[in-house]
Design a protein around this motif. Sequence first.
Motif, PDB file in Angstrom:
ATOM      1  N   HIS A 272      23.198   1.973  -5.418  1.00 19.31           N
ATOM      2  CA  HIS A 272      22.885   3.145  -4.886  1.00 19.31           C
ATOM      3  C   HIS A 272      23.298   3.993  -5.121  1.00 19.31           C
ATOM      4  O   HIS A 272      24.174   4.721  -5.830  1.00 19.31           O
ATOM      5  CB  HIS A 272      24.003   3.072  -3.177  1.00 19.31           C
ATOM      6  CG  HIS A 272      22.694   3.660  -2.088  1.00 19.31           C
ATOM      7  ND1 HIS A 272      24.223   3.828  -1.008  1.00 19.31           N
ATOM      8  CD2 HIS A 272      23.060   4.828  -1.956  1.00 19.31           C
ATOM      9  CE1 HIS A 272      23.932   4.416   0.527  1.00 19.31           C
ATOM     10  NE2 HIS A 272      23.174   5.558  -0.211  1.00 19.31           N
TER      11      HIS A 272
ATOM     12  N   HIS B  35      20.258   7.607  -5.440  1.00 18.30           N
ATOM     13  CA  HIS B  35      19.143   8.628  -4.916  1.00 18.30           C
ATOM     14  C   HIS B  35      17.893   9.679  -6.271  1.00 18.30           C
ATOM     15  O   HIS B  35      18.876  10.233  -7.060  1.00 18.30           O
ATOM     16  CB  HIS B  35      19.832   9.379  -4.053  1.00 18.30           C
ATOM     17  CG  HIS B  35      19.812   9.194  -2.663  1.00 18.30           C
ATOM     18  ND1 HIS B  35      19.007   8.424  -1.910  1.00 18.30           N
ATOM     19  CD2 HIS B  35      21.387   8.152  -2.062  1.00 18.30           C
ATOM     20  CE1 HIS B  35      19.673   8.570  -0.681  1.00 18.30           C
ATOM     21  NE2 HIS B  35      20.624   7.617  -1.123  1.00 18.30           N
TER      22      HIS B  35
ATOM     23  N   HIS C 153      15.244   7.469  -0.126  1.00 21.01           N
ATOM     24  CA  HIS C 153      15.443   7.651   1.274  1.00 21.01           C
ATOM     25  C   HIS C 153      14.588   7.710   2.169  1.00 21.01           C
ATOM     26  O   HIS C 153      12.963   8.435   1.223  1.00 21.01           O
ATOM     27  CB  HIS C 153      15.972   8.899   2.100  1.00 21.01           C
ATOM     28  CG  HIS C 153      17.137   9.811   0.965  1.00 21.01           C
ATOM     29  ND1 HIS C 153      18.502   8.897   2.462  1.00 21.01           N
ATOM     30  CD2 HIS C 153      18.047  10.441   1.075  1.00 21.01           C
ATOM     31  CE1 HIS C 153      19.812   8.859   1.839  1.00 21.01           C
ATOM     32  NE2 HIS C 153      19.293  10.331   1.084  1.00 21.01           N
TER      33      HIS C 153
ATOM     34  N   GLU D 222      16.336   3.310   1.101  1.00 24.31           N
ATOM     35  CA  GLU D 222      17.781   3.484   1.927  1.00 24.31           C
ATOM     36  C   GLU D 222      16.545   3.850   3.255  1.00 24.31           C
ATOM     37  O   GLU D 222      16.002   5.018   2.995  1.00 24.31           O
ATOM     38  CB  GLU D 222      18.616   4.772   1.717  1.00 24.31           C
ATOM     39  CG  GLU D 222      20.127   4.846   2.558  1.00 24.31           C
ATOM     40  CD  GLU D 222      21.158   5.561   1.935  1.00 24.31           C
ATOM     41  OE1 GLU D 222      20.939   6.052   1.033  1.00 24.31           O
ATOM     42  OE2 GLU D 222      22.109   5.695   2.922  1.00 24.31           O
TER      43      GLU D 222
ATOM     44  N   ASP E   1      26.164   6.004  -4.242  1.00 27.33           N
ATOM     45  CA  ASP E   1      25.198   7.242  -3.280  1.00 27.33           C
ATOM     46  C   ASP E   1      25.437   8.602  -4.467  1.00 27.33           C
ATOM     47  O   ASP E   1      25.198   9.136  -3.621  1.00 27.33           O
ATOM     48  CB  ASP E   1      26.317   7.652  -1.751  1.00 27.33           C
ATOM     49  CG  ASP E   1      24.869   7.322  -1.067  1.00 27.33           C
ATOM     50  OD1 ASP E   1      23.880   8.145  -1.477  1.00 27.33           O
ATOM     51  OD2 ASP E   1      25.409   7.607  -0.052  1.00 27.33           O
TER      52      ASP E   1
ATOM     53  N   HIS F  24      23.267  11.026  -6.140  1.00 26.70           N
ATOM     54  CA  HIS F  24      22.391  12.291  -5.962  1.00 26.70           C
ATOM     55  C   HIS F  24      22.503  13.620  -6.755  1.00 26.70           C
ATOM     56  O   HIS F  24      21.296  14.462  -6.819  1.00 26.70           O
ATOM     57  CB  HIS F  24      22.865  13.121  -4.637  1.00 26.70           C
ATOM     58  CG  HIS F  24      22.464  12.637  -3.153  1.00 26.70           C
ATOM     59  ND1 HIS F  24      22.892  11.477  -3.088  1.00 26.70           N
ATOM     60  CD2 HIS F  24      21.222  12.972  -2.654  1.00 26.70           C
ATOM     61  CE1 HIS F  24      22.594  11.154  -1.724  1.00 26.70           C
ATOM     62  NE2 HIS F  24      21.816  11.702  -1.383  1.00 26.70           N
TER      63      HIS F  24
HETATM   64 FE    FE Z   1      22.114   7.306   0.048  1.00 28.02          FE
END
Ligand code: FE
Length: 285
Positions: free
Chosen positions: A5, A7, A37, A62, A246, A248
């Motif tokens: 996961h 980005h 996303h 996502e 996740d 970023h």
């Molecule tokens: Fe995410």
Amino acid sequence: MVDLHTHTTASDGTLAPAELVELAARRGVTALALTDHDTVAGLPEALARGRERGVEVVPGVEVGVQWDEDGAMHLLGYFVRHEDQALLRRLGELCGWRRDRAQEIVQRLNEAGVQVSFEQVEAVGPGCALGRPHVAQALLKAGAVRSVGEAFQRYLRRGRPGYVARAMPSPDDGIALLHAAGGVAVLAHPSTLRLGRQGLKSCLEQLQGWGLDGIEVYSSGHGAAQRETYLVLAGERGLLVTGGSDFHGATKPDIQLGSGLGGNAQVPDAVLEELRRAAAARAQS
Ligand code: FE
Ligand code: AMP
Ligand code: ZN
Ligand code: FE
């Protein structure tokens, strides 16, 4: 190390896809799913750099779907055919909605006396999946706030002058669009739904009725107790288990690629193998 996961600048991360793969290689992450996303625009660059650097890049996305009037549920799609025309068309539509909404946010902020332009929002990153994080960055750069957190608190949260709800597909539509592109559909960070155990159980039942394949268990947002709860639920309901940080980049500096926040997202290698099997089974059917 496996991280499913992440980005990039294709959505609201701060590293370009190739930079993300470089970081993975340096940190000893052997397999990485890119899950921006509502866009797969970062995948060609990430896949190419992954081949060069010996990092397996799993094509992912996502997708935000409408859960209740208060907001989004995130669905992760894995092993999607990222060149699938129908997928690209649907994601393009979502990015268009995001763009329209970002323009509306800017307009509301201007009406409230906050000086920021849509050009400044667009200049935050090259990606098509514009969101409130981009507006927050633009406000920060324009000197209207001192932090991204303040931008949300003062202007972008529900109830604040710059809040505009985002149009999103329904959960069944989201699952269907991932499946149609050959993807495995997984509920991301279930903790963000703020449901109790019973509430989550009925939510999963409903989502599984629409074809949900799995649940994200290992996540920066999940402590040991939540991981345990979600593992048990996954076992009970026959759901695939996934996990990822996740990541970023600079906007969430405490989240480490490959391990997450405080080591919360250390994903067993077997998770990727199970996911691969599920994707292969889906391709057969
Ligand atoms: Fe995410
Ligand atoms: P959007 O999808 O455009 O509505 O933006 C939602 C994203 O904004 C979330 O995925 C978060 O990453 C970020 N976000 C939401 N609330 C906050 C907050 N209070 N501070 C910083 N980031 C936030
Ligand atoms: Zn994000
Ligand atoms: Fe998410």
